[in-house]
Design an enzyme around this catalytic site. Sequence first.
Site, PDB file in Angstrom:
ATOM      1  N   LYS A  35      -1.761   2.653  -4.573  1.00 16.95           N
ATOM      2  CA  LYS A  35      -2.134   2.356  -5.957  1.00 16.95           C
ATOM      3  C   LYS A  35      -3.238   1.305  -6.137  1.00 16.95           C
ATOM      4  O   LYS A  35      -3.829   1.204  -7.213  1.00 16.95           O
ATOM      5  CB  LYS A  35      -0.892   1.875  -6.740  1.00 16.95           C
ATOM      6  CG  LYS A  35       0.127   2.964  -6.974  1.00 16.95           C
ATOM      7  CD  LYS A  35      -0.369   3.942  -8.024  1.00 16.95           C
ATOM      8  CE  LYS A  35       0.434   5.201  -8.091  1.00 16.95           C
ATOM      9  NZ  LYS A  35      -0.324   6.415  -7.833  1.00 16.95           N
ATOM     10  N   PRO A  91       0.777  -1.239   0.000  1.00 23.29           N
ATOM     11  CA  PRO A  91       0.000   0.000   0.000  1.00 23.29           C
ATOM     12  C   PRO A  91       0.816   1.302   0.000  1.00 23.29           C
ATOM     13  O   PRO A  91       0.236   2.382  -0.101  1.00 23.29           O
ATOM     14  CB  PRO A  91      -0.833  -0.093   1.286  1.00 23.29           C
ATOM     15  CG  PRO A  91      -0.147  -1.106   2.132  1.00 23.29           C
ATOM     16  CD  PRO A  91       0.590  -2.023   1.236  1.00 23.29           C
TER      17      PRO A  91
HETATM   18  P1  RFL Z   1     -11.735  -6.033  -2.939  1.00 25.45           P
HETATM   19  O1  RFL Z   1     -11.925  -4.694  -2.349  1.00 25.45           O
HETATM   20  O2  RFL Z   1     -10.939  -7.019  -2.158  1.00 25.45           O
HETATM   21  O3  RFL Z   1     -13.178  -6.625  -3.253  1.00 25.45           O
HETATM   22  C1  RFL Z   1     -13.373  -7.965  -3.628  1.00 25.45           C
HETATM   23  C2  RFL Z   1     -14.787  -8.367  -3.226  1.00 25.45           C
HETATM   24  O4  RFL Z   1     -15.038  -9.707  -3.635  1.00 25.45           O
HETATM   25  C3  RFL Z   1     -15.689 -10.396  -2.591  1.00 25.45           C
HETATM   26  N1  RFL Z   1     -15.438 -11.839  -2.765  1.00 25.45           N
HETATM   27  C4  RFL Z   1     -16.349 -12.721  -3.255  1.00 25.45           C
HETATM   28  N2  RFL Z   1     -17.614 -12.549  -3.664  1.00 25.45           N
HETATM   29  C5  RFL Z   1     -18.292 -13.652  -4.113  1.00 25.45           C
HETATM   30  N3  RFL Z   1     -17.728 -14.898  -4.136  1.00 25.45           N
HETATM   31  C6  RFL Z   1     -16.462 -15.097  -3.735  1.00 25.45           C
HETATM   32  N4  RFL Z   1     -15.914 -16.316  -3.781  1.00 25.45           N
HETATM   33  C7  RFL Z   1     -15.715 -13.983  -3.274  1.00 25.45           C
HETATM   34  N5  RFL Z   1     -14.444 -13.821  -2.802  1.00 25.45           N
HETATM   35  C8  RFL Z   1     -14.303 -12.533  -2.506  1.00 25.45           C
HETATM   36  C9  RFL Z   1     -15.082  -9.822  -1.328  1.00 25.45           C
HETATM   37  O5  RFL Z   1     -15.891 -10.035  -0.187  1.00 25.45           O
HETATM   38  C10 RFL Z   1     -14.980  -8.359  -1.715  1.00 25.45           C
HETATM   39  O6  RFL Z   1     -16.141  -7.635  -1.379  1.00 25.45           O
HETATM   40  O7  RFL Z   1     -11.074  -5.950  -4.381  1.00 25.45           O
HETATM   41  P2  RFL Z   1     -11.197  -4.823  -5.553  1.00 25.45           P
HETATM   42  O8  RFL Z   1     -12.624  -4.495  -5.806  1.00 25.45           O
HETATM   43  O9  RFL Z   1     -10.326  -5.289  -6.647  1.00 25.45           O
HETATM   44  O10 RFL Z   1     -10.577  -3.487  -4.891  1.00 25.45           O
HETATM   45  C11 RFL Z   1      -9.205  -3.420  -4.593  1.00 25.45           C
HETATM   46  C12 RFL Z   1      -8.970  -2.491  -3.393  1.00 25.45           C
HETATM   47  O11 RFL Z   1      -9.833  -2.862  -2.338  1.00 25.45           O
HETATM   48  C13 RFL Z   1      -7.513  -2.532  -2.924  1.00 25.45           C
HETATM   49  O12 RFL Z   1      -6.646  -2.532  -4.019  1.00 25.45           O
HETATM   50  C14 RFL Z   1      -7.147  -1.310  -2.039  1.00 25.45           C
HETATM   51  O13 RFL Z   1      -7.838  -1.339  -0.818  1.00 25.45           O
HETATM   52  C15 RFL Z   1      -5.647  -1.279  -1.765  1.00 25.45           C
HETATM   53  N6  RFL Z   1      -5.257  -0.174  -0.869  1.00 25.45           N
HETATM   54  C16 RFL Z   1      -5.078   1.101  -1.348  1.00 25.45           C
HETATM   55  N7  RFL Z   1      -5.342   1.390  -2.639  1.00 25.45           N
HETATM   56  C17 RFL Z   1      -5.249   2.672  -3.094  1.00 25.45           C
HETATM   57  O14 RFL Z   1      -5.467   2.919  -4.281  1.00 25.45           O
HETATM   58  N8  RFL Z   1      -4.918   3.724  -2.275  1.00 25.45           N
HETATM   59  C18 RFL Z   1      -4.652   3.531  -0.966  1.00 25.45           C
HETATM   60  O15 RFL Z   1      -4.411   4.504  -0.242  1.00 25.45           O
HETATM   61  C19 RFL Z   1      -4.693   2.170  -0.460  1.00 25.45           C
HETATM   62  N9  RFL Z   1      -4.439   1.925   0.828  1.00 25.45           N
HETATM   63  C20 RFL Z   1      -5.028  -0.425   0.486  1.00 25.45           C
HETATM   64  C21 RFL Z   1      -4.617   0.663   1.316  1.00 25.45           C
HETATM   65  C22 RFL Z   1      -5.208  -1.686   1.031  1.00 25.45           C
HETATM   66  C23 RFL Z   1      -4.974  -1.877   2.367  1.00 25.45           C
HETATM   67  N10 RFL Z   1      -5.214  -3.170   2.859  1.00 25.45           N
HETATM   68  C24 RFL Z   1      -5.970  -3.443   4.002  1.00 25.45           C
HETATM   69  C25 RFL Z   1      -4.908  -4.304   2.014  1.00 25.45           C
HETATM   70  C26 RFL Z   1      -4.357   0.460   2.654  1.00 25.45           C
HETATM   71  C27 RFL Z   1      -4.512  -0.801   3.183  1.00 25.45           C
HETATM   72  C28 RFL Z   1      -4.187  -0.971   4.633  1.00 25.45           C
HETATM   73  C1  PHB Z   2      -4.600   5.624   3.742  1.00 27.61           C
HETATM   74  O1  PHB Z   2      -5.192   4.610   4.152  1.00 27.61           O
HETATM   75  O2  PHB Z   2      -4.984   6.782   4.042  1.00 27.61           O
HETATM   76  C2  PHB Z   2      -3.390   5.443   2.923  1.00 27.61           C
HETATM   77  C3  PHB Z   2      -2.870   4.188   2.719  1.00 27.61           C
HETATM   78  C4  PHB Z   2      -1.731   4.038   1.953  1.00 27.61           C
HETATM   79  C5  PHB Z   2      -1.119   5.151   1.406  1.00 27.61           C
HETATM   80  C6  PHB Z   2      -1.655   6.415   1.593  1.00 27.61           C
HETATM   81  C7  PHB Z   2      -2.798   6.570   2.353  1.00 27.61           C
HETATM   82  O3  PHB Z   2       0.010   5.016   0.689  1.00 27.61           O
END
Ligand code: RFL
Ligand code: PHB
Length: 391
Positions: free
Chosen positions: A300, A296
Amino acid sequence: MKRWRTQVGIVGAGPAGLLLSQLLATRGIDSIVLERRDRAYVEGRVRAGVLEQGTIDLLHEAGVAERLDREGLRHHGISIALHGQRHPIDFPALTGGKSITVYGQTEVTKDLIAARLSRGGDLRFEAESVTLHDLDTERPSLSFEHEGDYHEITCDFIAGCDGYHGVCRGYLPPDKAAALERDYPFAWLGILADAPPVDENLIYCRHERGFALFSMRSRTRSRHYLQCRPDENLQEWSDDRIWSELRTRLGKAGGDALQPGPLLEKSVTPMRSFVVEPLRHGRLFLAGDSGHIVPPTGAKGLNLAASDVHYLVEALDSWYRAKDARGLDAYSATALARVWKAQRFSWWMTSLLHVFGDGFQDRIHLAELEYLLSSKAALATLAENYVGLPF
Ligand code: RFL
Ligand code: PHB
Protein backbone atom coordinates in the site's frame (compact mmCIF):
# COMPACT_ATOMS: atom_id res chain seq x y z
CA MET A 1 22.84 33.62 -1.86
CA LYS A 2 20.80 32.83 -4.99
CA ARG A 3 17.10 33.57 -4.81
CA TRP A 4 14.27 31.79 -6.62
CA ARG A 5 10.50 31.91 -6.70
CA THR A 6 7.99 29.14 -7.33
CA GLN A 7 4.37 28.35 -6.51
CA VAL A 8 4.91 24.99 -4.78
CA GLY A 9 8.26 24.04 -3.27
CA ILE A 10 8.54 20.25 -3.08
CA VAL A 11 11.02 18.48 -0.81
CA GLY A 12 11.89 14.94 -2.02
CA ALA A 13 12.00 13.34 -5.47
CA GLY A 14 10.47 10.00 -4.56
CA PRO A 15 7.20 8.93 -6.17
CA ALA A 16 5.18 11.44 -4.09
CA GLY A 17 7.26 14.53 -4.92
CA LEU A 18 7.74 13.67 -8.58
CA LEU A 19 4.10 12.79 -9.22
CA LEU A 20 2.98 15.95 -7.42
CA SER A 21 5.31 18.10 -9.52
CA GLN A 22 4.18 16.44 -12.75
CA LEU A 23 0.44 16.67 -11.99
CA LEU A 24 0.76 20.31 -10.91
CA ALA A 25 2.50 21.05 -14.22
CA THR A 26 -0.50 19.59 -16.11
CA ARG A 27 -2.65 22.19 -14.26
CA GLY A 28 -0.28 25.04 -15.07
CA ILE A 29 1.10 25.27 -11.51
CA ASP A 30 4.86 25.51 -11.24
CA SER A 31 7.08 23.82 -8.69
CA ILE A 32 10.72 23.20 -7.82
CA VAL A 33 11.71 19.77 -6.46
CA LEU A 34 14.66 19.50 -4.06
CA GLU A 35 16.22 16.05 -3.63
CA ARG A 36 19.03 15.14 -1.26
CA ARG A 37 20.37 12.19 -3.29
CA ASP A 38 21.70 12.01 -6.84
CA ARG A 39 19.56 10.93 -9.78
CA ALA A 40 21.13 7.46 -10.15
CA TYR A 41 20.49 6.68 -6.48
CA VAL A 42 16.85 7.78 -6.67
CA GLU A 43 16.26 5.79 -9.87
CA GLY A 44 17.94 2.66 -8.53
CA ARG A 45 16.17 2.32 -5.18
CA VAL A 46 14.35 -1.03 -5.37
CA ARG A 47 11.11 -0.95 -3.43
CA ALA A 48 7.45 -1.35 -4.31
CA GLY A 49 6.02 -3.32 -7.17
CA VAL A 50 2.22 -3.40 -6.98
CA LEU A 51 0.12 -0.54 -8.40
CA GLU A 52 -3.59 -0.11 -7.77
CA GLN A 53 -5.83 0.98 -10.63
CA GLY A 54 -6.26 4.41 -9.00
CA THR A 55 -2.47 4.89 -9.12
CA ILE A 56 -2.39 3.78 -12.76
CA ASP A 57 -5.15 6.27 -13.57
CA LEU A 58 -3.14 9.08 -11.95
CA LEU A 59 -0.02 8.09 -13.92
CA HIS A 60 -2.15 8.32 -17.08
CA GLU A 61 -3.42 11.73 -16.02
CA ALA A 62 0.20 12.75 -15.47
CA GLY A 63 1.06 11.63 -19.01
CA VAL A 64 3.69 9.09 -17.87
CA ALA A 65 1.98 5.76 -18.52
CA GLU A 66 3.23 4.86 -21.98
CA ARG A 67 5.90 2.37 -20.84
CA LEU A 68 3.71 1.24 -17.95
CA ASP A 69 0.98 0.29 -20.42
CA ARG A 70 3.52 -1.64 -22.48
CA GLU A 71 5.57 -3.34 -19.78
CA GLY A 72 3.35 -3.47 -16.67
CA LEU A 73 2.11 -6.96 -15.82
CA ARG A 74 -1.64 -7.07 -15.29
CA HIS A 75 -2.50 -9.46 -12.42
CA HIS A 76 -5.96 -10.82 -11.87
CA GLY A 77 -5.27 -12.01 -8.36
CA ILE A 78 -2.78 -13.22 -5.79
CA SER A 79 -2.37 -16.61 -4.13
CA ILE A 80 -2.08 -17.41 -0.46
CA ALA A 81 -0.09 -20.56 0.35
CA LEU A 82 -0.83 -22.38 3.58
CA HIS A 83 -0.09 -25.94 4.76
CA GLY A 84 1.57 -26.71 1.41
CA GLN A 85 -1.49 -25.69 -0.61
CA ARG A 86 -1.89 -22.72 -2.90
CA HIS A 87 -5.20 -20.83 -2.80
CA PRO A 88 -5.74 -18.52 -5.79
CA ILE A 89 -7.81 -15.39 -5.06
CA ASP A 90 -9.60 -14.13 -8.15
CA PHE A 91 -9.81 -10.31 -7.88
CA PRO A 92 -12.06 -9.55 -10.88
CA ALA A 93 -14.60 -12.17 -9.74
CA LEU A 94 -14.61 -10.81 -6.17
CA THR A 95 -14.53 -7.07 -6.95
CA GLY A 96 -16.66 -6.66 -10.05
CA GLY A 97 -13.77 -6.70 -12.52
CA LYS A 98 -10.87 -4.97 -10.75
CA SER A 99 -7.23 -6.04 -10.88
CA ILE A 100 -3.70 -4.76 -10.08
CA THR A 101 -0.53 -4.14 -12.08
CA VAL A 102 3.04 -5.15 -11.26
CA TYR A 103 5.48 -2.42 -12.36
CA GLY A 104 8.53 -1.53 -10.29
CA GLN A 105 8.79 1.69 -8.29
CA THR A 106 12.19 2.16 -9.95
CA GLU A 107 10.41 2.32 -13.31
CA VAL A 108 7.69 4.71 -12.06
CA THR A 109 10.45 6.97 -10.74
CA LYS A 110 12.47 6.83 -13.99
CA ASP A 111 9.37 7.62 -16.07
CA LEU A 112 8.45 10.58 -13.85
CA ILE A 113 11.98 12.04 -13.82
CA ALA A 114 12.26 11.69 -17.62
CA ALA A 115 8.86 13.39 -18.08
CA ARG A 116 9.69 16.26 -15.71
CA LEU A 117 13.04 16.94 -17.35
CA SER A 118 11.76 16.65 -20.92
CA ARG A 119 9.07 19.25 -20.13
CA GLY A 120 11.49 21.70 -18.54
CA GLY A 121 10.66 20.74 -14.94
CA ASP A 122 12.96 22.06 -12.23
CA LEU A 123 14.44 19.10 -10.31
CA ARG A 124 17.52 19.74 -8.19
CA PHE A 125 19.37 16.64 -7.11
CA GLU A 126 22.01 16.66 -4.36
CA ALA A 127 20.35 19.61 -2.59
CA GLU A 128 21.86 19.67 0.89
CA SER A 129 20.70 21.01 4.27
CA VAL A 130 17.14 21.77 3.14
CA THR A 131 15.55 24.06 5.76
CA LEU A 132 11.95 25.33 5.92
CA HIS A 133 11.02 28.87 6.98
CA ASP A 134 7.94 31.01 7.71
CA LEU A 135 5.45 28.15 7.37
CA ASP A 136 2.70 30.07 9.12
CA THR A 137 2.91 33.00 6.72
CA GLU A 138 1.71 33.40 3.11
CA ARG A 139 5.31 33.33 1.84
CA PRO A 140 7.01 30.22 3.23
CA SER A 141 10.50 29.52 1.91
CA LEU A 142 13.08 26.79 1.50
CA SER A 143 16.82 27.30 1.89
CA PHE A 144 19.46 24.78 0.84
CA GLU A 145 22.98 24.30 -0.44
CA HIS A 146 23.60 23.20 -4.00
CA GLU A 147 26.84 22.94 -5.96
CA GLY A 148 28.68 25.07 -3.45
CA ASP A 149 26.12 27.93 -3.32
CA TYR A 150 23.42 28.90 -0.83
CA HIS A 151 19.91 29.19 -2.29
CA GLU A 152 16.54 30.38 -1.12
CA ILE A 153 13.19 29.65 -2.80
CA THR A 154 10.14 31.72 -1.89
CA CYS A 155 6.94 29.69 -2.33
CA ASP A 156 3.18 29.89 -1.87
CA PHE A 157 3.12 26.36 -0.42
CA ILE A 158 5.60 23.67 0.59
CA ALA A 159 4.97 19.96 0.06
CA GLY A 160 6.91 17.64 2.37
CA CYS A 161 7.44 14.56 0.20
CA ASP A 162 10.75 13.57 1.77
CA GLY A 163 9.83 10.13 3.06
CA TYR A 164 9.99 8.64 6.53
CA HIS A 165 13.56 9.84 7.20
CA GLY A 166 13.02 13.35 5.84
CA VAL A 167 13.09 16.71 7.64
CA CYS A 168 9.63 18.15 6.88
CA ARG A 169 7.67 16.15 9.45
CA GLY A 170 9.89 17.69 12.14
CA TYR A 171 8.33 21.11 11.40
CA LEU A 172 4.91 20.06 12.76
CA PRO A 173 4.70 21.73 16.20
CA PRO A 174 4.95 18.94 18.81
CA ASP A 175 1.98 20.30 20.77
CA LYS A 176 -0.25 20.20 17.68
CA ALA A 177 0.81 16.89 16.10
CA ALA A 178 0.49 13.31 17.27
CA ALA A 179 2.48 10.32 16.03
CA LEU A 180 0.80 6.93 16.28
CA GLU A 181 2.84 3.83 15.62
CA ARG A 182 3.33 0.10 15.94
CA ASP A 183 6.53 -1.91 15.60
CA TYR A 184 6.61 -5.55 14.60
CA PRO A 185 9.00 -8.15 16.00
CA PHE A 186 10.29 -9.07 12.53
CA ALA A 187 11.63 -7.64 9.25
CA TRP A 188 11.79 -8.71 5.59
CA LEU A 189 14.90 -9.99 3.89
CA GLY A 190 14.30 -9.03 0.24
CA ILE A 191 16.08 -10.19 -2.91
CA LEU A 192 15.93 -9.17 -6.53
CA ALA A 193 17.13 -11.97 -8.84
CA ASP A 194 17.60 -12.78 -12.49
CA ALA A 195 15.27 -15.74 -12.25
CA PRO A 196 11.78 -16.39 -13.61
CA PRO A 197 8.86 -15.90 -11.19
CA VAL A 198 7.42 -19.00 -9.52
CA ASP A 199 3.93 -18.31 -10.78
CA GLU A 200 2.15 -15.67 -12.85
CA ASN A 201 0.57 -14.33 -9.63
CA LEU A 202 2.23 -13.16 -6.41
CA ILE A 203 2.25 -15.85 -3.72
CA TYR A 204 1.92 -14.79 -0.06
CA CYS A 205 2.99 -17.77 2.02
CA ARG A 206 2.52 -18.47 5.71
CA HIS A 207 4.78 -21.19 7.06
CA GLU A 208 5.73 -22.25 10.59
CA ARG A 209 9.29 -20.99 9.88
CA GLY A 210 7.87 -17.58 8.92
CA PHE A 211 6.27 -15.62 6.08
CA ALA A 212 7.59 -15.63 2.51
CA LEU A 213 6.47 -13.61 -0.53
CA PHE A 214 7.15 -14.61 -4.13
CA SER A 215 6.86 -11.59 -6.38
CA MET A 216 8.40 -10.35 -9.62
CA ARG A 217 9.37 -7.37 -11.73
CA SER A 218 9.13 -9.00 -15.18
CA ARG A 219 8.88 -12.43 -16.77
CA THR A 220 12.58 -12.98 -16.14
CA ARG A 221 13.12 -11.12 -12.88
CA SER A 222 11.93 -12.20 -9.43
CA ARG A 223 11.51 -10.24 -6.22
CA HIS A 224 11.17 -12.45 -3.14
CA TYR A 225 11.02 -11.78 0.60
CA LEU A 226 11.54 -13.83 3.78
CA GLN A 227 10.37 -12.94 7.27
CA CYS A 228 13.53 -12.53 9.36
CA ARG A 229 14.68 -10.94 12.63
CA PRO A 230 14.82 -7.09 12.69
CA ASP A 231 18.57 -7.36 13.46
CA GLU A 232 19.20 -10.10 10.90
CA ASN A 233 22.82 -10.19 9.70
CA LEU A 234 22.86 -10.39 5.90
CA GLN A 235 26.40 -11.85 6.06
CA GLU A 236 24.85 -15.02 7.45
CA TRP A 237 22.63 -15.40 4.37
CA SER A 238 24.48 -16.89 1.43
CA ASP A 239 22.58 -16.99 -1.84
CA ASP A 240 22.17 -20.77 -1.43
CA ARG A 241 20.72 -20.38 2.04
CA ILE A 242 18.19 -17.80 0.80
CA TRP A 243 17.01 -20.00 -2.09
CA SER A 244 16.83 -23.04 0.16
CA GLU A 245 14.77 -21.16 2.79
CA LEU A 246 12.42 -19.81 0.11
CA ARG A 247 11.96 -23.36 -1.23
CA THR A 248 11.29 -24.79 2.24
CA ARG A 249 8.68 -22.16 3.11
CA LEU A 250 6.82 -22.60 -0.16
CA GLY A 251 7.02 -26.39 0.25
CA LYS A 252 4.42 -28.41 -1.63
CA ALA A 253 2.70 -25.18 -2.71
CA GLY A 254 5.35 -24.73 -5.43
CA GLY A 255 8.85 -25.08 -3.92
CA ASP A 256 9.89 -27.38 -6.77
CA ALA A 257 9.01 -24.69 -9.34
CA LEU A 258 11.33 -22.14 -7.69
CA GLN A 259 14.24 -21.52 -10.05
CA PRO A 260 17.27 -19.86 -8.45
CA GLY A 261 19.29 -17.27 -10.36
CA PRO A 262 21.96 -14.60 -9.74
CA LEU A 263 21.06 -12.06 -7.04
CA LEU A 264 21.06 -8.39 -8.07
CA GLU A 265 20.12 -6.97 -4.69
CA LYS A 266 19.74 -8.17 -1.10
CA SER A 267 18.49 -6.07 1.83
CA VAL A 268 16.66 -6.13 5.16
CA THR A 269 13.57 -3.90 5.57
CA PRO A 270 12.16 -3.16 9.04
CA MET A 271 8.38 -3.29 9.48
CA ARG A 272 6.49 -0.42 11.03
CA SER A 273 3.06 1.18 11.01
CA PHE A 274 3.25 4.94 11.55
CA VAL A 275 0.93 7.93 11.09
CA VAL A 276 1.40 11.56 12.06
CA GLU A 277 -1.71 13.70 12.48
CA PRO A 278 -2.44 16.23 11.07
CA LEU A 279 -0.58 16.22 7.75
CA ARG A 280 -0.43 20.00 7.71
CA HIS A 281 1.10 22.95 9.51
CA GLY A 282 0.35 26.38 8.04
CA ARG A 283 1.53 26.29 4.42
CA LEU A 284 3.35 22.93 4.80
CA PHE A 285 1.55 19.80 3.60
CA LEU A 286 2.96 16.28 4.07
CA ALA A 287 2.33 13.60 1.43
CA GLY A 288 3.46 9.96 1.19
CA ASP A 289 5.91 8.28 3.56
CA SER A 290 6.81 11.57 5.27
CA GLY A 291 3.39 11.43 6.96
CA HIS A 292 2.75 7.69 7.23
CA ILE A 293 4.28 4.31 6.58
CA VAL A 294 2.76 0.85 6.42
CA PRO A 295 4.35 -2.59 6.62
CA PRO A 296 4.77 -3.73 2.99
CA THR A 297 2.54 -6.82 3.29
CA GLY A 298 -0.51 -5.08 1.81
CA ALA A 299 1.51 -3.35 -0.98
CA LYS A 300 0.00 0.00 0.00
CA GLY A 301 2.86 2.51 0.60
CA LEU A 302 3.36 3.80 -2.91
CA ASN A 303 -0.37 3.73 -3.60
CA LEU A 304 -1.02 5.88 -0.51
CA ALA A 305 1.61 8.35 -1.70
CA ALA A 306 -0.38 8.54 -4.95
CA SER A 307 -3.74 9.11 -3.23
CA ASP A 308 -2.30 11.85 -0.98
CA VAL A 309 -0.88 13.56 -4.07
CA HIS A 310 -4.24 13.34 -5.81
CA TYR A 311 -6.02 15.11 -2.92
CA LEU A 312 -3.28 17.72 -2.66
CA VAL A 313 -3.30 18.49 -6.40
CA GLU A 314 -7.08 18.95 -6.40
CA ALA A 315 -6.85 21.22 -3.35
CA LEU A 316 -4.03 23.36 -4.78
CA ASP A 317 -5.80 23.56 -8.12
CA SER A 318 -8.98 24.91 -6.47
CA TRP A 319 -6.90 27.42 -4.56
CA TYR A 320 -5.10 28.69 -7.66
CA ARG A 321 -8.21 28.68 -9.88
CA ALA A 322 -10.73 30.19 -7.47
CA LYS A 323 -8.82 31.11 -4.28
CA ASP A 324 -10.95 28.39 -2.71
CA ALA A 325 -9.14 27.09 0.40
CA ARG A 326 -11.67 24.42 1.35
CA GLY A 327 -9.72 21.58 -0.27
CA LEU A 328 -6.51 22.65 1.48
CA ASP A 329 -8.32 22.92 4.81
CA ALA A 330 -9.80 19.44 4.34
CA TYR A 331 -6.61 17.86 2.92
CA SER A 332 -5.29 16.27 6.11
CA ALA A 333 -8.63 14.75 7.16
CA THR A 334 -9.46 13.57 3.64
CA ALA A 335 -6.07 11.94 3.06
CA LEU A 336 -5.93 10.42 6.54
CA ALA A 337 -9.36 8.81 6.19
CA ARG A 338 -7.96 6.70 3.34
CA VAL A 339 -4.57 6.26 5.03
CA TRP A 340 -6.16 4.73 8.12
CA LYS A 341 -8.12 2.20 6.08
CA ALA A 342 -4.92 1.13 4.35
CA GLN A 343 -3.15 1.06 7.72
CA ARG A 344 -5.79 -1.30 9.02
CA PHE A 345 -5.49 -3.55 5.97
CA SER A 346 -1.67 -3.62 6.06
CA TRP A 347 -1.64 -4.39 9.79
CA TRP A 348 -4.23 -7.15 9.27
CA MET A 349 -2.41 -8.79 6.33
CA THR A 350 0.83 -8.60 8.32
CA SER A 351 -0.80 -10.17 11.40
CA LEU A 352 -2.38 -13.04 9.50
CA LEU A 353 0.65 -14.04 7.47
CA HIS A 354 3.62 -13.69 9.87
CA VAL A 355 4.72 -15.77 12.83
CA PHE A 356 4.92 -13.57 15.95
CA GLY A 357 6.34 -16.23 18.29
CA ASP A 358 3.41 -15.85 20.69
CA GLY A 359 1.58 -19.19 20.81
CA PHE A 360 -1.95 -17.94 21.45
CA GLN A 361 -1.78 -14.98 19.06
CA ASP A 362 -0.25 -17.13 16.32
CA ARG A 363 -3.02 -19.73 16.66
CA ILE A 364 -5.71 -17.04 16.50
CA HIS A 365 -4.13 -15.57 13.34
CA LEU A 366 -3.86 -19.03 11.80
CA ALA A 367 -7.52 -19.73 12.57
CA GLU A 368 -8.48 -16.44 10.94
CA LEU A 369 -6.38 -17.23 7.85
CA GLU A 370 -7.97 -20.69 7.57
CA TYR A 371 -11.41 -19.08 7.90
CA LEU A 372 -10.52 -16.43 5.29
CA LEU A 373 -9.54 -19.08 2.75
CA SER A 374 -12.85 -20.87 3.28
CA SER A 375 -15.12 -17.81 3.11
CA LYS A 376 -16.14 -16.03 -0.06
CA ALA A 377 -17.32 -13.05 1.99
CA ALA A 378 -13.96 -12.72 3.78
CA LEU A 379 -12.04 -13.14 0.50
CA ALA A 380 -14.16 -10.40 -1.09
CA THR A 381 -13.11 -8.05 1.74
CA LEU A 382 -9.45 -8.90 1.17
CA ALA A 383 -9.78 -8.44 -2.60
CA GLU A 384 -11.63 -5.11 -2.28
CA ASN A 385 -8.88 -3.69 -0.06
CA TYR A 386 -5.97 -5.16 -2.03
CA VAL A 387 -7.10 -3.72 -5.38
CA GLY A 388 -7.45 -0.39 -3.56
CA LEU A 389 -10.27 1.60 -2.02
CA PRO A 390 -11.52 4.47 -4.18
CA PHE A 391 -10.01 7.95 -3.95
P1 RFL B 1 10.33 8.03 -0.69
O1 RFL B 1 10.27 7.06 -1.81
O2 RFL B 1 11.04 7.60 0.54
O3 RFL B 1 10.98 9.37 -1.26
C1 RFL B 1 11.38 10.42 -0.41
C2 RFL B 1 12.50 11.19 -1.12
O4 RFL B 1 12.89 12.29 -0.31
C3 RFL B 1 14.30 12.37 -0.30
N1 RFL B 1 14.71 13.09 0.92
C4 RFL B 1 15.12 14.39 0.94
N2 RFL B 1 15.28 15.28 -0.04
C5 RFL B 1 15.73 16.53 0.30
N3 RFL B 1 16.03 16.88 1.59
C6 RFL B 1 15.88 16.00 2.59
N4 RFL B 1 16.15 16.35 3.85
C7 RFL B 1 15.40 14.70 2.29
N5 RFL B 1 15.14 13.59 3.04
C8 RFL B 1 14.73 12.64 2.20
C9 RFL B 1 14.76 10.93 -0.33
O5 RFL B 1 16.10 10.79 -0.77
C10 RFL B 1 13.75 10.35 -1.30
O6 RFL B 1 14.19 10.42 -2.64
O7 RFL B 1 8.88 8.51 -0.25
P2 RFL B 1 7.52 8.72 -1.11
O8 RFL B 1 7.79 9.53 -2.33
O9 RFL B 1 6.50 9.15 -0.14
O10 RFL B 1 7.15 7.25 -1.67
C11 RFL B 1 6.76 6.24 -0.77
C12 RFL B 1 7.17 4.86 -1.32
O11 RFL B 1 8.53 4.89 -1.68
C13 RFL B 1 6.92 3.75 -0.30
O12 RFL B 1 5.69 3.94 0.34
C14 RFL B 1 6.89 2.35 -0.95
O13 RFL B 1 8.16 1.99 -1.45
C15 RFL B 1 6.44 1.30 0.06
N6 RFL B 1 6.46 -0.07 -0.50
C16 RFL B 1 5.44 -0.54 -1.28
N7 RFL B 1 4.42 0.27 -1.63
C17 RFL B 1 3.44 -0.17 -2.48
O14 RFL B 1 2.50 0.57 -2.77
N8 RFL B 1 3.46 -1.43 -3.03
C18 RFL B 1 4.45 -2.30 -2.75
O15 RFL B 1 4.46 -3.40 -3.31
C19 RFL B 1 5.47 -1.88 -1.81
N9 RFL B 1 6.48 -2.71 -1.50
C20 RFL B 1 7.53 -0.92 -0.20
C21 RFL B 1 7.51 -2.25 -0.73
C22 RFL B 1 8.61 -0.50 0.56
C23 RFL B 1 9.63 -1.37 0.82
N10 RFL B 1 10.70 -0.86 1.57
C24 RFL B 1 12.04 -1.00 1.21
C25 RFL B 1 10.42 0.09 2.63
C26 RFL B 1 8.52 -3.13 -0.45
C27 RFL B 1 9.57 -2.71 0.34
C28 RFL B 1 10.64 -3.72 0.64
C1 PHB C 1 7.14 -6.39 -4.37
O1 PHB C 1 8.17 -5.77 -4.06
O2 PHB C 1 7.01 -6.96 -5.48
C2 PHB C 1 6.06 -6.47 -3.38
C3 PHB C 1 6.24 -5.98 -2.11
C4 PHB C 1 5.22 -6.08 -1.18
C5 PHB C 1 4.02 -6.67 -1.55
C6 PHB C 1 3.83 -7.14 -2.83
C7 PHB C 1 4.84 -7.04 -3.76
O3 PHB C 1 3.03 -6.80 -0.64
